[in-house]
Design a protein around this motif. Structure first.
Motif, PDB file in Angstrom:
ATOM      1  N   THR A 188       0.832  -1.203   0.000  1.00  0.00           N
ATOM      2  CA  THR A 188       0.000   0.000   0.000  1.00  0.00           C
ATOM      3  C   THR A 188       0.868   1.256   0.000  1.00  0.00           C
ATOM      4  N   LYS A 189       1.952   1.206   0.771  1.00  0.00           N
ATOM      5  CA  LYS A 189       2.880   2.343   0.784  1.00  0.00           C
ATOM      6  C   LYS A 189       3.426   2.583  -0.617  1.00  0.00           C
ATOM      7  N   ALA A 190       3.771   1.476  -1.297  1.00  0.00           N
ATOM      8  CA  ALA A 190       4.362   1.594  -2.626  1.00  0.00           C
ATOM      9  C   ALA A 190       3.387   2.227  -3.611  1.00  0.00           C
ATOM     10  N   LEU A 191       2.084   2.098  -3.327  1.00  0.00           N
ATOM     11  CA  LEU A 191       1.089   2.690  -4.219  1.00  0.00           C
ATOM     12  C   LEU A 191       0.929   4.178  -3.976  1.00  0.00           C
ATOM     13  N   GLY A 192       1.658   4.690  -2.970  1.00  0.00           N
ATOM     14  CA  GLY A 192       1.612   6.129  -2.718  1.00  0.00           C
ATOM     15  C   GLY A 192       0.481   6.559  -1.796  1.00  0.00           C
ATOM     16  N   ILE A 193      -0.161   5.588  -1.128  1.00  0.00           N
ATOM     17  CA  ILE A 193      -1.224   5.934  -0.177  1.00  0.00           C
ATOM     18  C   ILE A 193      -0.566   6.504   1.083  1.00  0.00           C
ATOM     19  N   ALA A 194      -0.963   7.724   1.458  1.00  0.00           N
ATOM     20  CA  ALA A 194      -0.306   8.391   2.580  1.00  0.00           C
ATOM     21  C   ALA A 194      -0.894   7.949   3.910  1.00  0.00           C
ATOM     22  N   MET A 195      -0.051   7.971   4.935  1.00  0.00           N
ATOM     23  CA  MET A 195      -0.512   7.773   6.308  1.00  0.00           C
ATOM     24  C   MET A 195      -1.468   8.911   6.633  1.00  0.00           C
ATOM     25  N   GLY A 196      -2.618   8.575   7.227  1.00  0.00           N
ATOM     26  CA  GLY A 196      -3.561   9.620   7.607  1.00  0.00           C
ATOM     27  C   GLY A 196      -4.453  10.089   6.464  1.00  0.00           C
ATOM     28  N   ALA A 197      -4.344   9.449   5.320  1.00  0.00           N
ATOM     29  CA  ALA A 197      -5.185   9.850   4.196  1.00  0.00           C
ATOM     30  C   ALA A 197      -6.648   9.536   4.510  1.00  0.00           C
ATOM     31  N   PRO A 198      -7.554  10.490   4.318  1.00  0.00           N
ATOM     32  CA  PRO A 198      -8.984  10.235   4.539  1.00  0.00           C
ATOM     33  C   PRO A 198      -9.465   9.167   3.569  1.00  0.00           C
ATOM     34  N   ALA A 199     -10.243   8.206   4.103  1.00  0.00           N
ATOM     35  CA  ALA A 199     -10.665   7.085   3.279  1.00  0.00           C
ATOM     36  C   ALA A 199     -11.469   7.554   2.063  1.00  0.00           C
ATOM     37  N   PHE A 200     -12.312   8.562   2.276  1.00  0.00           N
ATOM     38  CA  PHE A 200     -13.172   8.971   1.158  1.00  0.00           C
ATOM     39  C   PHE A 200     -12.378   9.589   0.014  1.00  0.00           C
ATOM     40  N   LYS A 201     -11.171  10.049   0.313  1.00  0.00           N
ATOM     41  CA  LYS A 201     -10.373  10.671  -0.739  1.00  0.00           C
ATOM     42  C   LYS A 201      -9.590   9.658  -1.564  1.00  0.00           C
ATOM     43  N   ILE A 202      -9.490   8.421  -1.060  1.00  0.00           N
ATOM     44  CA  ILE A 202      -8.691   7.433  -1.804  1.00  0.00           C
ATOM     45  C   ILE A 202      -9.554   6.286  -2.312  1.00  0.00           C
ATOM     46  N   GLN A 203     -10.873   6.530  -2.400  1.00  0.00           N
ATOM     47  CA  GLN A 203     -11.788   5.489  -2.876  1.00  0.00           C
ATOM     48  C   GLN A 203     -11.377   4.963  -4.256  1.00  0.00           C
ATOM     49  N   ASP A 204     -10.960   5.861  -5.113  1.00  0.00           N
ATOM     50  CA  ASP A 204     -10.587   5.450  -6.470  1.00  0.00           C
ATOM     51  C   ASP A 204      -9.402   4.493  -6.452  1.00  0.00           C
ATOM     52  N   GLU A 205      -8.392   4.857  -5.663  1.00  0.00           N
ATOM     53  CA  GLU A 205      -7.209   3.995  -5.570  1.00  0.00           C
ATOM     54  C   GLU A 205      -7.558   2.641  -4.961  1.00  0.00           C
ATOM     55  N   ILE A 206      -8.416   2.661  -3.931  1.00  0.00           N
ATOM     56  CA  ILE A 206      -8.794   1.414  -3.270  1.00  0.00           C
ATOM     57  C   ILE A 206      -9.411   0.452  -4.285  1.00  0.00           C
ATOM     58  N   LYS A 207     -10.265   1.017  -5.119  1.00  0.00           N
ATOM     59  CA  LYS A 207     -10.912   0.192  -6.144  1.00  0.00           C
ATOM     60  C   LYS A 207      -9.909  -0.257  -7.199  1.00  0.00           C
ATOM     61  N   LYS A 208      -9.184   0.716  -7.714  1.00  0.00           N
ATOM     62  CA  LYS A 208      -8.281   0.465  -8.834  1.00  0.00           C
ATOM     63  C   LYS A 208      -7.231  -0.587  -8.472  1.00  0.00           C
ATOM     64  N   PHE A 209      -6.632  -0.454  -7.290  1.00  0.00           N
ATOM     65  CA  PHE A 209      -5.545  -1.364  -6.918  1.00  0.00           C
ATOM     66  C   PHE A 209      -6.022  -2.494  -6.011  1.00  0.00           C
ATOM     67  N   GLN A 210      -7.333  -2.557  -5.803  1.00  0.00           N
ATOM     68  CA  GLN A 210      -7.922  -3.582  -4.930  1.00  0.00           C
ATOM     69  C   GLN A 210      -7.216  -3.651  -3.579  1.00  0.00           C
ATOM     70  N   ILE A 211      -7.124  -2.487  -2.969  1.00  0.00           N
ATOM     71  CA  ILE A 211      -6.533  -2.430  -1.629  1.00  0.00           C
ATOM     72  C   ILE A 211      -7.543  -3.006  -0.640  1.00  0.00           C
ATOM     73  N   GLN A 212      -7.094  -3.978   0.145  1.00  0.00           N
ATOM     74  CA  GLN A 212      -7.971  -4.588   1.141  1.00  0.00           C
ATOM     75  C   GLN A 212      -7.973  -3.694   2.373  1.00  0.00           C
ATOM     76  N   THR A 213      -9.123  -3.130   2.724  1.00  0.00           N
ATOM     77  CA  THR A 213      -9.169  -2.236   3.889  1.00  0.00           C
ATOM     78  C   THR A 213      -9.843  -2.931   5.065  1.00  0.00           C
ATOM     79  N   PHE A 214      -9.387  -2.594   6.256  1.00  0.00           N
ATOM     80  CA  PHE A 214      -9.957  -3.124   7.491  1.00  0.00           C
ATOM     81  C   PHE A 214     -10.238  -1.981   8.453  1.00  0.00           C
ATOM     82  N   SER A 215     -11.279  -2.165   9.263  1.00  0.00           N
ATOM     83  CA  SER A 215     -11.472  -1.261  10.395  1.00  0.00           C
ATOM     84  C   SER A 215     -10.517  -1.695  11.488  1.00  0.00           C
ATOM     85  N   SER A 216     -10.134  -0.782  12.362  1.00  0.00           N
ATOM     86  CA  SER A 216      -9.200  -1.126  13.441  1.00  0.00           C
ATOM     87  C   SER A 216      -9.799  -2.178  14.370  1.00  0.00           C
ATOM     88  N   ASN A 217      -9.039  -3.213  14.604  1.00  0.00           N
ATOM     89  CA  ASN A 217      -9.480  -4.295  15.491  1.00  0.00           C
ATOM     90  C   ASN A 217      -8.499  -4.356  16.665  1.00  0.00           C
TER      91      ASN A 217
END
Length: 433
Positions: A53-82
Motif C-alpha cells: 500500500t505504501k508503494a502505491l503512494g497511499i499516505a498515512m492519515g489519508a482520509p478514506a473517502f479521498k482514496i476510494q478510487d485507488e482502493i478500487k483500482k488497486f484492490q486495496i484490502q481495507t480493514f477497520s481497526s481491530n
DNA sequence: TCTGGGGTCCTAGGACCC
DNA sequence: TCTGGGGTCCTAGGACCC
C-alpha cells in the motif's frame, strides 16, 4: 590479538513493521502480497499500511473517502481497526522479547526498548538477528531493530534499518562511530524522536538541517533558544544516555474516552447520552486499574473541517474526594456539559477525561467538607464492581438509570470492515483447511 | 456524506504568600 | 497611598509521541 570494544550500555529498539496491517495479514495468507490498509474509527483515515500500500503512494492519515478510487483500482484490502486483535498479538511479541531481556521497556503497542549491559558490537548484532528471527517464527510478525548506546540513537538506527531494508535486513547497529555518523548525516532533524513539526521549523530556520548538525550544537545556546528536552536530545545524539524508562508507568495520570460521530449531533440530550456512555466506559477503566479519580473533564467540538461555525470547549470539575462511582461522575458530567453546550452548532466529537488519581480511597479531612459515609462508600464500590462484571461480556447488560438511548443511531460508530477477533473470541477463530 | 484515539511532559502565567 | 521582589503552587494549553 585484538579485543573487541564492549559497550557498557546497549539499547535494542524493536519495532513491529506496519503493525496493524501485519496483524491483519497474519490470519489471511491470501493477502500476503496484497496491499492492505487499516482505517481509524468510523473508517475515517488510514492508520496503517502494508508495504504494497505504501508503494502505491497511499499516505498515512489519508482520509478514506479521498482514496476510494485507488482502493478500487488497486484492490486495496481495507480493514477497520481491530484493537483487541492487535493488543493480543502485541502481548505475544512483548512476552517473547521479555524472554531475551529482563530490562524490557514497552513503549507502545508495537515497540519496546531492550536494555543490555556489556555487549560488543558483534554480540549485539547477533542477538538482534536472533530476536528478530524468533519473533518472526513464533509470532509471525516482522520487526526491525535499531542498536545504539542511547534510545534516541536506537530510534534513528531503527528508522535507517527500515529505510534500507535490502542492505540492512531490518537491523542496524550504530554503536560505533562511522555508523553513528552515517545515521546522523542521513536523517533530517524532523526524523529525530522528540522533534515535531514546530521544533523542526524553528531548528531549520536556525540552520540545523540534519541530525548531525544538531549533534554538534552548543548545549547552552540550545537551552536558551529551545528547552530542556532539546538539550537532552543533543546529549543523546552524542551517546549520553539521559532518557529515563519510557515504559508506560503503572501510575497512569489520566483516562480518556472520546469518539467522533459519523453524523453531526445538535441536541443537548443526544450529546448528554454520549457523554454518559463515555463516562461509564472511563469509570470502568478507572476501576480496572484500581484507582480513584478526583477530577472529570468534558469536552465537545465541531468538526475542524467544513462546518461554517466552529466551536470547541472543555470544562473541568474537581470533586471533594476521590471516587470510582459512575453515578457521581455522571452527574458531574451533566453539569459540565450544561456549562459548555451551546445550541446551534453541529458537534462531531465529545469526550470525557478522568484525572487527578489516587491509589486509594483517601479522604483529606477538611473543616468545610463533610466526610463521606464509609459504609455507604463500601456498598457503592461493590455495586460498581458488580456492574463491571455484568458488563464485561455483553456491553450495556446493566446501565445507569440516566442512560436512556444507549445506542442512539447518531452516535453509532460504523466499523464496516472489522476483521474477526481471531485470537480473543471463540466463535471467530480462523478456519483451518 | 465521509478527516482517529489515547496518552505524557513542559512551560508560561496567574494566584497567593511573605 | 504608593512602591517591590522573590518564592511556591497550580493550571491550561501546547508540543510531542504512537
Amino acid at each position: 590479538m585484538e579485543f573487541e570494544t564492549e559497550f557498557s550500555k546497549v539499547y535494542l529498539l524493536c519495532d513491529c513493521n506496519n503493525f496493524f496491517a501485519s496483524c491483519e495479514k497474519l490470519f489471511r495468507p491470501d493477502l500476503k502480497h496484497r496491499p492492505v490498509a487499516v482505517l481509524s474509527n468510523n473508517d475515517g483515515v488510514v492508520v496503517s499500511r502494508s508495504y504494497e500500500t505504501k508503494a502505491l503512494g497511499i499516505a498515512m492519515g489519508a482520509p478514506a473517502f479521498k482514496i476510494q478510487d485507488e482502493i478500487k483500482k488497486f484492490q486495496i484490502q481495507t480493514f477497520s481497526s481491530n484493537f483487541n486483535l492487535y493488543l493480543n498479538i502485541s502481548n505475544r511479541v512483548m512476552a517473547l522479547l521479555e524472554s531475551f531481556c529482563k530490562d524490557l521497556q514497552i513503549y507502545s503497542v508495537d515497540e519496546a526498548f531492550l536494555e543490555f549491559d556489556n555487549l560488543t558490537e558483534q554480540q549485539a548484532i547477533d542477538l538482534a538477528f536472533k530476536i528478530k528471527n524468533a519473533v518472526l517464527q513464533q509470532v509471525g510478525i516482522h520487526i526491525g531493530i535499531g542498536i545504539a548506546q542511547t534510545k534516541t540513537l536506537a530510534k534513528l538506527a531503527n528508522h535507517f534499518a527500515k529505510q534500507n531494508r535490502s542492505t540492512t535486513h531490518g537491523v542496524f547497529c550504530a554503536l560505533k562511530d562511522p555508523m553513528r555518523q552515517k545515521i546522523l548525516l542521513n536523517n533530517p532533524i524532523g526524523e529525530i524522536w522528540g522533534i515535531g513539526k514546530a521544533l523542526e521549523d524553528k531548528l531549520t530556520q536556525d540552520g540545523f538541517i540534519t541530525a548531525f548538525d544538531l549533534s554538534k550544537a552548543d548545549e547552552k545556546s540550545i537551552k536558551k533558544a529551545y528547552n530542556i528536552n532539546v538539550v537532552k536530545t543533543v546529549k543523546e545524539l552524542n551517546n549520553k544516555d539521559c532518557i529515563d524508562n519510557v515504559a508506560q508507568a503503572d501510575n497512569q495520570a489520566q483516562i480518556m474516552w472520546s469518539r467522533s460521530f459519523k453524523d453531526r449531533l445538535y441536541d443537548f440530550e443526544d450529546l448528554l447520552q454520549a457523554v454518559y456512555e463515555y463516562t461509564q466506559e472511563s469509570c470502568s477503566k478507572l476501576r480496572a486499574i484500581n484507582c480513584w479519580a478526583k477530577q472529570i473533564s468534558v469536552f465537545i467540538r465541531t468538526s475542524y473541517f467544513g462546518e461554517q461555525h466552529k466551536y470547541s470547549n472543555i470544562a473541568t470539575l474537581k470533586l471533594d474526594h476521590p471516587s470510582i462511582d459512575t453515578r457521581v461522575f455522571m452527574s458531574a458530567a451533566k453539569i459540565l456539559l450544561l456549562h459548555i453546550y451551546k445550541s446551534g452548532y453541529a458537534y462531531n466529537k465529545v469526550g470525557v477525561i478522568l484525572s487527578d488519581f489516587e491509589q486509594e480511597r483517601a479522604f483529606q479531612s477538611d473543616l468545610f467538607v463533610k466526610a463521606p459515609d464509609q459504609k455507604k462508600l463500601d456498598k457503592d464500590e461493590k455495586l460498581m464492581h458488580t456492574l463491571d462484571k455484568l458488563n464485561k461480556n455483553e456491553k450495556h447488560t446493566l446501565i445507569i438509570g440516566a442512560q436512556t438511548k444507549i445506542k442512539a443511531k447518531e452516535q453509532e460508530c460504523a466499523l464496516k470492515k472489522l476483521s474477526p477477533s481471531y485470537t480473543s473470541a471463540w466463535d471467530e477463530l480462523p478456519e483451518v483447511n
